[in-house]
Scaffold this active site. Structure first.
Site, short mmCIF file in Angstrom:
data_model
loop_
_atom_site.label_atom_id
_atom_site.label_comp_id
_atom_site.label_asym_id
_atom_site.label_seq_id
_atom_site.Cartn_x
_atom_site.Cartn_y
_atom_site.Cartn_z
N GLU A 103 37.90 40.72 48.22
CA GLU A 103 38.87 39.79 48.81
C GLU A 103 40.22 40.46 48.95
O GLU A 103 40.46 41.56 48.42
CB GLU A 103 39.01 38.55 47.90
CG GLU A 103 39.53 38.93 46.51
CD GLU A 103 39.72 37.73 45.57
OE1 GLU A 103 38.99 36.73 45.70
OE2 GLU A 103 40.62 37.83 44.70
N HIS A 113 44.57 38.91 49.56
CA HIS A 113 45.44 37.74 49.64
C HIS A 113 46.87 38.21 49.54
O HIS A 113 47.14 39.36 49.16
CB HIS A 113 45.11 36.75 48.52
CG HIS A 113 44.68 37.39 47.23
ND1 HIS A 113 45.55 38.16 46.49
CD2 HIS A 113 43.49 37.45 46.59
CE1 HIS A 113 44.90 38.63 45.44
NE2 HIS A 113 43.64 38.23 45.46
N HIS A 169 48.23 40.69 41.88
CA HIS A 169 47.65 40.58 40.54
C HIS A 169 48.24 41.67 39.66
O HIS A 169 48.39 42.82 40.11
CB HIS A 169 46.15 40.87 40.56
CG HIS A 169 45.29 39.90 41.28
ND1 HIS A 169 45.39 38.55 41.14
CD2 HIS A 169 44.27 40.11 42.13
CE1 HIS A 169 44.46 37.96 41.89
NE2 HIS A 169 43.77 38.90 42.51
N HIS A 196 40.20 44.24 47.40
CA HIS A 196 39.89 44.65 46.02
C HIS A 196 38.59 44.00 45.54
O HIS A 196 38.25 42.89 45.97
CB HIS A 196 41.04 44.35 45.06
CG HIS A 196 41.51 42.94 45.08
ND1 HIS A 196 42.32 42.43 46.06
CD2 HIS A 196 41.28 41.90 44.22
CE1 HIS A 196 42.59 41.16 45.80
NE2 HIS A 196 41.96 40.80 44.70
N CYS A 230 44.18 39.08 33.98
CA CYS A 230 44.73 39.04 35.33
C CYS A 230 45.80 37.97 35.40
O CYS A 230 45.53 36.79 35.16
CB CYS A 230 43.62 38.76 36.34
SG CYS A 230 44.21 38.69 38.05
MN MN Z 1 42.11 38.77 43.95
#
Ligand code: MN
Length: 147
Positions: A61, A63, A67, A101, A115
């Site tokens: 994914e 975004h 993170h 990632h 995370c």
């Molecule tokens: Mn992610």
């Protein structure tokens, strides 16, 4: 959330439920999630512990939100952009905005990691056919995605 949650067996914390990584879907395999700290207005972040069982993987994914990751247990590989990175306990990873990632437990061990994310964040984007084609143009990434 309690003031204190004790470390417990098998990388769990007293009073913290172990749940499926995502409620449904086929983009991941053998991943659990624990929310260690739920943010509020004074600390608008969420701190999670994910564990990928041996042979499993998280969703591929990207975004806009970032993170901050610390590997806490085991070993594995992370696809980050066009790089495949070997990771082990206590390594730190920053996953930048809009970079593909995926975490994979490919080293005969689980891969557990902390995370940190913003409470307010965009939903992950999944790769479209053309994104996958672009990633698979790199032989190492093509092999990684086949594991
Ligand atoms: Mn992610």
């Amino acid at each position: 959330m309690k003031t204190l949650s004790r470390w417990a067996e098998n990388h769990t914390w007293d009073g913290v439920p172990v749940v499926a990584y995502k409620p449904e879907g086929t983009t991941f395999d053998r991943v659990t999630r624990q929310v260690l700290f739920e943010g509020d207005a004074r600390l608008p972040c969420q701190w999670r512990y994910f564990e990928v069982a041996d042979g499993g993987h998280s969703t591929l994914e990207r975004h806009e939100h970032v993170h901050a990751v610390m590997i806490l247990r085991g070993a594995g590989q992370v696809l980050l952009g066009e790089e495949i990175i070997e990771v082990g306990a206590y390594d730190l990873l920053r996953i930048p905005s809009l970079v593909w990632h995926q975490f994979r437990a490919t080293r005969g061990q689980p891969l557990g990691f902390l995370c940190l994310v913003n409470v307010t964040r965009d939903r992950p984007q999944l790769p479209q056919a053309e994104d996958l084609a672009r990633l698979r143009a790199h032989p190492a990434i093509a092999a990684f995605l086949r594991i």
